[in-house]
Design an enzyme around this catalytic site. Structure first.
Site, PDB file in Angstrom:
ATOM      1  N   GLY A 130       5.242   2.346  -5.298  1.00  0.00           N
ATOM      2  CA  GLY A 130       4.107   2.293  -4.392  1.00  0.00           C
ATOM      3  C   GLY A 130       2.859   1.722  -5.027  1.00  0.00           C
ATOM      4  O   GLY A 130       1.742   1.954  -4.541  1.00  0.00           O
ATOM      5  N   ASP A 157      -2.973  -4.893  -0.706  1.00  0.00           N
ATOM      6  CA  ASP A 157      -2.433  -5.149  -2.040  1.00  0.00           C
ATOM      7  C   ASP A 157      -2.948  -6.466  -2.597  1.00  0.00           C
ATOM      8  O   ASP A 157      -3.523  -6.522  -3.694  1.00  0.00           O
ATOM      9  CB  ASP A 157      -0.899  -5.184  -1.997  1.00  0.00           C
ATOM     10  CG  ASP A 157      -0.288  -3.865  -1.582  1.00  0.00           C
ATOM     11  OD1 ASP A 157      -1.017  -2.853  -1.562  1.00  0.00           O
ATOM     12  OD2 ASP A 157       0.904  -3.849  -1.260  1.00  0.00           O
TER      13      ASP A 157
END
Length: 403
Positions: free
Chosen positions: A142, A194
């Site tokens: 993650g 991200d």
């Protein structure tokens, strides 16, 4: 029982040497250069990006390294040190750049080849490339390990194609290309958190991202944790979320449905509104009500944490307050957003019992990692306590990273 399993980052020199060695062992000759991108940790602000909200991420010292050189033809050749155990064709893969699509680039190659494809779709181009990828960002934790591959590849292509995309605004363009690559070639949904973090956040700082704009606005925030003897302990529970993609898509759909039912373009519009709670609680669908409740509260928690980190009050009181917001975030992600797991809950609960200031799951959920705000002097003790809790419940022992 042996002690906790720590995943230490490589130094930049170690990472670059490892990537160069892999390159020369696989392809004839030497790499022209090495480029790298870090993992991503969300301090607070999960599942807010695709809702036009706020998020406060930072980066890990653990990085992905890409060694590369330009070719004289139009082929892309890639070797991944982890290719033998990642989904895909093995350690090496190659393709004519004109033929890159979701059928030719499958598994791990999709994340690097997709970036080359996306840059060319945007009108950027250059010769073929030889690339070698190695990483100390744990996959499945993650921490956006696939995003690190994308972003390091984008930086390599930028340099080898002499695109001169080197400003923050230009890195936002590269991040958008990586986002396009992940969705179109890798077939993985993403909200952009991200890639924008990994290309725009510097070590030792946090990045407040505002997704009401496209690309998101970024404010660089000093991260004062080390100045006060604090750090973020990452607890990788080693259960990669098998439902992560399916669950992510479902949450996106539910949030869009909640926004429509509430008569707003995005749930961000309700954050801070005086009647937001009343409007959300009036929703007939209990699932949509819960999803909207998390997103709106999470956006407000991001604003609150940013304010606490910026103000000049007593440090202990500020960091205790930040820690409480981390716990509230986890409870919201577990109950209202339903993306936690038994392992993630155990990590957070055992961190609480070990005396950390705050803890929460990090990333999309459905497995992966939790983070804990700890006093650095107590990190080993906290990790040992969490490790013992997993052993006592006969669960796979976690891995630990320190940021």
């Amino acid at each position: 029982m042996e002690g906790p399993d720590w995943v230490d980052p490589w130094t930049r020199g170690q990472g670059e040497a490892r990537a160069r060695a892999l390159f020369s062992q696989t392809w004839d000759g030497e790499a022209k250069g090495v480029w790298s991108a870090p993992g991503r940790i969300t301090i607070i602000g999960e599942h807010t990006d695709y809702n036009g909200g706020l998020s406060l991420p930072t980066v890990t010292p653990h990085r992905t390294y890409v060694a590369g050189r330009a070719r004289e033809d139009g082929r892309l050749r890639v070797v991944s040190e982890a290719g033998d155990w990642l989904e895909g064709p093995g350690r090496t893969w190659e393709c004519d750049m004109d033929l890159i699509d979701p059928t030719t680039a499958q598994g791990w190659p999709a994340y690097c080849a997709g970036v080359v494809w996306a840059l060319r779709e945007r009108g950027f181009d250059g010769p073929g490339l030889d690339l070698a990828i190695t990483s100390c960002v744990p996959p499945g934790a993650g921490l956006a390990s696939s995003g690190a591959v994308e972003c390091a590849t984008a930086l390599a292509a930028n340099a080898l194609w002499r695109l001169a995309l080197d400003s923050d605004e230009a890195h936002a363009e590269l991040a958008e290309a990586c986002l396009h690559a992940e969705e179109a070639i890798a077939g993985a949904p993403t909200g952009g958190l991200d890639q924008h973090t990994q290309l725009r956040c510097r070590e030792g700082e946090a990045l407040e991202l505002d997704f009401s704009e496209h690309p998101p606005l970024a404010q660089h925030r000093p991260l004062y944790f080390p100045d006060y003897g604090l750090g973020l302990l990452v607890i990788d529970v080693r259960t990669a979320g098998r439902r992560r993609t399916e669950g992510f898509v479902e949450r996106q759909r539910q949030c869009a449905a909640a926004a429509q039912a509430l008569g707003v373009a995005s749930l961000r519009e309700l954050a801070g509104a005086p009647d937001a709670r009343m409007r959300i609680e009036a929703l007939a669908d209990p699932v949509l009500k819960a999803r909207a409740r998390h997103v709106v509260a999470e956006i407000e928690r991001v604003s609150d944490v940013c304010a606490e980190l910026a103000n000049t009050g007593p440090a202990h009181e500020r960091f205790v307050h930040v820690g409480k917001q981390l716990y509230r975030s986890h409870a919201s992600l577990e109950v209202d957003f339903d993306v936690s797991s038994a392992d993630l809950n155990l990590a957070v609960d055992s961190a609480f019992r070990a005396g950390v200031l705050g803890a929460r799951l990090v990333g999309a959920g459905f497995g992966g990692s939790a983070i804990a705000l700890v006093r650095r002097a107590e990190a080993d003790h906290v990790a040992a306590r969490i490790d013992e809790a997993f052993v006592a419940e006969h669960r796979p022992r976690p891995r630990f990273l320190m940021v």
